[in-house]
Design an enzyme around this catalytic site. Structure first.
Site, PDB file in Angstrom:
ATOM      1  N   ASP A 184      48.514  -8.798 -36.052  1.00 38.19           N
ATOM      2  CA  ASP A 184      47.833  -8.008 -37.155  1.00 38.19           C
ATOM      3  C   ASP A 184      47.179  -7.084 -36.835  1.00 38.19           C
ATOM      4  O   ASP A 184      46.253  -6.711 -35.384  1.00 38.19           O
ATOM      5  CB  ASP A 184      46.667  -9.137 -37.471  1.00 38.19           C
ATOM      6  CG  ASP A 184      45.120  -8.696 -37.692  1.00 38.19           C
ATOM      7  OD1 ASP A 184      45.043  -7.666 -38.415  1.00 38.19           O
ATOM      8  OD2 ASP A 184      44.111  -9.039 -37.901  1.00 38.19           O
TER       9      ASP A 184
ATOM     10  N   LYS B 109      44.868   3.291 -38.324  1.00 36.20           N
ATOM     11  CA  LYS B 109      45.262   2.969 -39.444  1.00 36.20           C
ATOM     12  C   LYS B 109      45.110   3.113 -40.583  1.00 36.20           C
ATOM     13  O   LYS B 109      45.788   3.570 -41.371  1.00 36.20           O
ATOM     14  CB  LYS B 109      45.013   1.014 -39.392  1.00 36.20           C
ATOM     15  CG  LYS B 109      45.820   0.449 -40.028  1.00 36.20           C
ATOM     16  CD  LYS B 109      45.058  -1.332 -40.422  1.00 36.20           C
ATOM     17  CE  LYS B 109      45.433  -1.686 -41.326  1.00 36.20           C
ATOM     18  NZ  LYS B 109      45.126  -3.372 -41.314  1.00 36.20           N
TER      19      LYS B 109
ATOM     20  N   GLU C 252      48.124  -8.484 -45.321  1.00 40.34           N
ATOM     21  CA  GLU C 252      46.950  -9.157 -44.475  1.00 40.34           C
ATOM     22  C   GLU C 252      46.414 -10.431 -45.734  1.00 40.34           C
ATOM     23  O   GLU C 252      46.730 -11.800 -45.475  1.00 40.34           O
ATOM     24  CB  GLU C 252      45.513  -8.685 -44.697  1.00 40.34           C
ATOM     25  CG  GLU C 252      46.478  -7.365 -43.406  1.00 40.34           C
ATOM     26  CD  GLU C 252      45.710  -6.242 -43.041  1.00 40.34           C
ATOM     27  OE1 GLU C 252      44.100  -6.305 -43.790  1.00 40.34           O
ATOM     28  OE2 GLU C 252      46.112  -5.359 -42.135  1.00 40.34           O
TER      29      GLU C 252
ATOM     30  N   ASP D 133      37.620  -9.932 -47.774  1.00 46.47           N
ATOM     31  CA  ASP D 133      38.453  -8.877 -45.515  1.00 46.47           C
ATOM     32  C   ASP D 133      37.184  -8.157 -45.774  1.00 46.47           C
ATOM     33  O   ASP D 133      37.351  -6.789 -45.765  1.00 46.47           O
ATOM     34  CB  ASP D 133      39.556  -8.325 -45.899  1.00 46.47           C
ATOM     35  CG  ASP D 133      39.762  -8.688 -44.348  1.00 46.47           C
ATOM     36  OD1 ASP D 133      38.998  -7.890 -44.063  1.00 46.47           O
ATOM     37  OD2 ASP D 133      40.579  -7.747 -44.111  1.00 46.47           O
TER      38      ASP D 133
HETATM   39  P1  ADP Z   1      39.403  -4.961 -38.361  1.00 46.68           P
HETATM   40  O1  ADP Z   1      40.537  -5.848 -39.549  1.00 46.68           O
HETATM   41  O2  ADP Z   1      38.810  -4.023 -39.325  1.00 46.68           O
HETATM   42  O3  ADP Z   1      39.359  -4.220 -37.671  1.00 46.68           O
HETATM   43  P2  ADP Z   1      37.608  -7.386 -37.301  1.00 46.68           P
HETATM   44  O4  ADP Z   1      37.631  -8.227 -38.154  1.00 46.68           O
HETATM   45  O5  ADP Z   1      38.195  -7.270 -35.946  1.00 46.68           O
HETATM   46  O6  ADP Z   1      37.651  -5.756 -38.129  1.00 46.68           O
HETATM   47  O7  ADP Z   1      36.010  -7.196 -37.453  1.00 46.68           O
HETATM   48  C1  ADP Z   1      35.577  -5.901 -36.539  1.00 46.68           C
HETATM   49  C2  ADP Z   1      34.096  -6.393 -37.161  1.00 46.68           C
HETATM   50  O8  ADP Z   1      33.382  -7.413 -37.046  1.00 46.68           O
HETATM   51  C3  ADP Z   1      33.122  -5.750 -36.448  1.00 46.68           C
HETATM   52  O9  ADP Z   1      32.236  -4.673 -36.246  1.00 46.68           O
HETATM   53  C4  ADP Z   1      32.389  -6.923 -35.896  1.00 46.68           C
HETATM   54  O10 ADP Z   1      30.690  -6.191 -35.068  1.00 46.68           O
HETATM   55  C5  ADP Z   1      32.439  -7.389 -36.387  1.00 46.68           C
HETATM   56  N1  ADP Z   1      32.041  -9.132 -35.783  1.00 46.68           N
HETATM   57  C6  ADP Z   1      32.169  -9.795 -34.367  1.00 46.68           C
HETATM   58  N2  ADP Z   1      32.120 -11.194 -34.141  1.00 46.68           N
HETATM   59  C7  ADP Z   1      30.875 -11.009 -35.236  1.00 46.68           C
HETATM   60  C8  ADP Z   1      29.788 -11.603 -35.526  1.00 46.68           C
HETATM   61  N3  ADP Z   1      29.573 -13.495 -34.935  1.00 46.68           N
HETATM   62  N4  ADP Z   1      29.083 -11.998 -36.547  1.00 46.68           N
HETATM   63  C9  ADP Z   1      28.770 -10.325 -36.809  1.00 46.68           C
HETATM   64  N5  ADP Z   1      29.969  -9.634 -37.071  1.00 46.68           N
HETATM   65  C10 ADP Z   1      30.518 -10.030 -36.364  1.00 46.68           C
HETATM   66 MG    MG Z   2      41.289  -7.108 -40.138  1.00 49.94          MG
END
Ligand code: ADP
Ligand code: MG
Length: 619
Positions: free
Chosen positions: A23, A86, A186, A210
């Protein structure tokens, strides 16, 4: 067709090599595999955690670090710390011009439809190279944790990614030394992780919501006979968990009476505050109150307040869902399953709102920031032929495409695409008054057509004479279930059309396919590098040409010194085009571009004001 894999370390063929699922996220990336218990599992390289922040930092020697280590430089060396790459992948400068101010690093201002480049530590990087750095790190971690070479991967992309964004993702994989077996959407990967779509009898319509760090998207998919079709997508590429953090920061600034202007000056303190806000947000996913002291200030916020801070943003995501439903001609009641993806869906308020909108409890028991990588690992396992329960549909063994500028292969149907399939792309002419266009069809994985297998060539004749770039020529590839390829070329303005039929598998034995695949893997890096040089040359050539025409027409608006210096820069650029050094070419392209941009504006202003003077104003 035999499944072939190559051990890059030994150069030998291997029958059973691991294929990982990756991912490649805007905020975080991760890699997963199918463990010996046949379960998908995210890879945790000792002590480094599962998630690799998608951040790359370059020091003055151009050495890169990736992940948490790079993230630390966001405050101390923002100009050389690249995040959210990205968003730039496969995009032209014009696509992203509006968002430059949100990024701390420098995007080269070509102001053209050429692909974006980024300047860091005085070198030029394409988003492909930067994404490759992240993929390399994931590959290393997987190899380190699993103690085996990892050379093959399935990589995911958002469902809304276009052709050039998908191609760029593939290229990044190649550059990282990975054989990219398939690019998977995705939301499709997330569904697979929940076991949806694995049973060929199943028919379902699902919604994948998402919400990541900086982006939101919703996809509606229909699943039939194991085939996923994207019915609609919607979203916002600048909305995510980062906005929630910012909302908390703003709230604390108000509440604690902090001096905003002081904070804006002090990046380090601001960043610390942001990190604190993210901690608070995450804590509020499982508790009702966050209350911590930092320095001599108490930072506190309760869940209800947090919810009111983010409710407007959340409403925007729900609106996207409504739009997607209406685009697909569906109502919430038609959705059989709702899946939550992305770290931000851990926020209970998000879950509640999504449930309210779709009228059903969303699937959320798989870790939302792992679910996409886990699904990619399942897809990889299917491709490896390890799942006897799933039938592998017929796929094309080699990519099909046409020759473009500089002898580059432009892939139209990629390797491993399920057949039957159809794909197309639009092209234009490169010379004024061009009336014929040669279309050469090739098969293979190499970036230069001369290394691939030529299938056919024909000429589209009778294009009406127009300035370069104006004709719109659609090229369509239709590959039917019997493996017959029809290539169609149509000039849209005049309707002139030509088509040809070929059988790509003719004379193609498994041995040939095998050799072509091995060659493509062994030459992957040099191929991508060569392609970047050719693309840089193409752009440089174009700019030199435009600048020369500009001097011819507009020299009366420039003084002697300006004319001389422009000529010098053109000469230097032309000279650099002789080299095979992408950075040198880009440096001179950038220099000429920067120097001449004000001239174009000046001429435009003069043209406008003389047009005004010439106009008679009626009383
Ligand atoms: P991407 O797919 O854009 O790379 P992610 O799916 O990894 O991103 O999401 C990252 C986001 O999720 C960040 O803003 C992070 O602060 C938030 N996040 C991670 N854990 C938690 C949680 N326990 N509660 C709320 N938000 C969260
Ligand atoms: Mg993602």
């Amino acid at each position: 067709m035999a499944k072939i894999s190559i051990n890059l370390a030994t150069g030998s063929l291997q029958q059973e090599e691991l294929i990982v699922g990756i991912d490649l996220g805007t905020t975080n990336s991760l890699v997963a595999f199918i463990n010996p218990e046949k379960q998908p599992q995210a890879i945790n390289d000792t002590g480094k955690g599962l998630l690799v922040p998608s951040v790359v930092h370059f020091n003055e020697h151009g050495d890169a670090v990736v992940g948490n280590e790079a993230k630390a430089f966001l405050t101390t060396d923002p100009a050389n710390t690249i995040f959210s790459v990205k968003r730039l992948l496969g995009r032209s400068y014009q696509d992203v011009a509006d968002h430059q101010d949100l990024l701390s690093y420098k995007i080269i201002d070509d102001n053209t439809d050429a692909l974006v480049k980024i300047r860091a530590a005085n070198r030029f990087y394409t988003p492909v190279e930067l994404s490759a750095e992240i993929l390399k790190e994931l590959k290393h971690r997987a190899e380190h944790a699993l103690k085996t070479p990892v050379n093959r991967a399935v990589i995911t992309v958002p469902a809304y990614f276009n052709d050039s964004q998908r191609q760029a993702t593939r290229d990044a994989g190649k550059l990282a030394g990975l054989d990219v077996l398939r690019i998977v959407n995705e939301p499709t990967a997330a569904s697979l992780a929940y076991g949806i779509g694995l049973n060929p009898q199943e028919q379902k319509t699902i919604a994948v919501y998402d919400l990541g760090g900086g982006t939101f998207d919703v996809s509606l998919l229909s699943i039939q006979n194991g085939i996923f079709e994207v019915l609609a997508t919607n979203g916002d590429t600048f909305l995510g968990g980062d906005d929630f953090d910012r909302a908390i920061v703003d709230y604390w600034i108000e509440k604690n009476d902090l001096d905003r202007s002081v904070l804006q000056e002090d990046q380090v303190q601001m960043q610390t505050l942001r990190l604190q806000a993210e901690l608070a947000k995450k804590a509020l996913s499982t508790q009702n109150l966050y209350n911590e002291k930092a320095g001599d200030i108490w930072y506190s916020i309760d869940r209800q307040t947090f919810e009111s801070l983010i409710s407007e943003n959340l409403e925007r995501t729900l609106n996207s869902c409504r739009l997607a439903l209406s685009d697909a001609g569906l109502t919430a009641a038609d959705i059989d399953e709702v899946i939550l993806v992305g770290g931000s869906t851990r926020t209970p308020y998000v879950k509640r709102k999504v449930e309210e909108l779709f009228g059903r409890k969303p699937q959320d028991h798989i870790n939302p920031d792992e679910v996409v990588a886990l699904g990619a690992a399942i897809q990889a396992d299917v491709l490896a032929g390890n799942r006897s329960d799933i039938l592998l549909l017929d796929v094309t063994p080699l990519s099909l495409g046409i020759e473009t500028m500089g002898g580059l292969m432009d892939v139209i149907i990629s390797r491993n695409a399920k057949i039957p399939t159809k794909a197309g792309r639009q092209y234009t002419t490169s010379v004024d008054g061009q009336v014929n266009m040669k279309i050469a069809v090739f098969q293979g994985e190499r970036d230069l057509v001369q290394e691939n297998r030529k299938l056919a060539e024909f000429e589209l004749k009778g294009i009406p004479a127009m300035p370069a770039g104006l004709p719109k020529i659609d090229i369509n590839f239709i590959l039917n279930a019997d493996g017959i390829l029809t290539v169609q070329a149509i000039e849209l303005r005049s309707g002139v059309k030509q088509e040809i039929e070929v059988k790509p598998s003719y004379g193609l034995t498994d041995d040939v396919v095998e050799k072509m695949l091995i060659d493509s893997v062994t030459h992957a890096k040099e191929d991508v590098q060569q392609r970047m040089v050719i693309e840089a040359r193409g752009e440089g050539e174009q700019l030199a040409y435009t600048a020369e025409r500009f001097l011819e027409k507009n020299s009366q608006f420039l003084n002697e010194e300006e004319i001389e210096h422009t000529r010098l820069l053109i000469a230097q650029l032309r000279q650099s085009l002789q080299t095979a050094d992408k950075d040198t070419i880009l440096k001179h392209t950038d220099a000429l571009n920067e120097y001449t941009r004000p001239f174009a504006e000046r001429v435009m202003d003069i043209a406008i004001s003389s047009a005004m003077k010439g106009k008679k104003i009626d009383e």
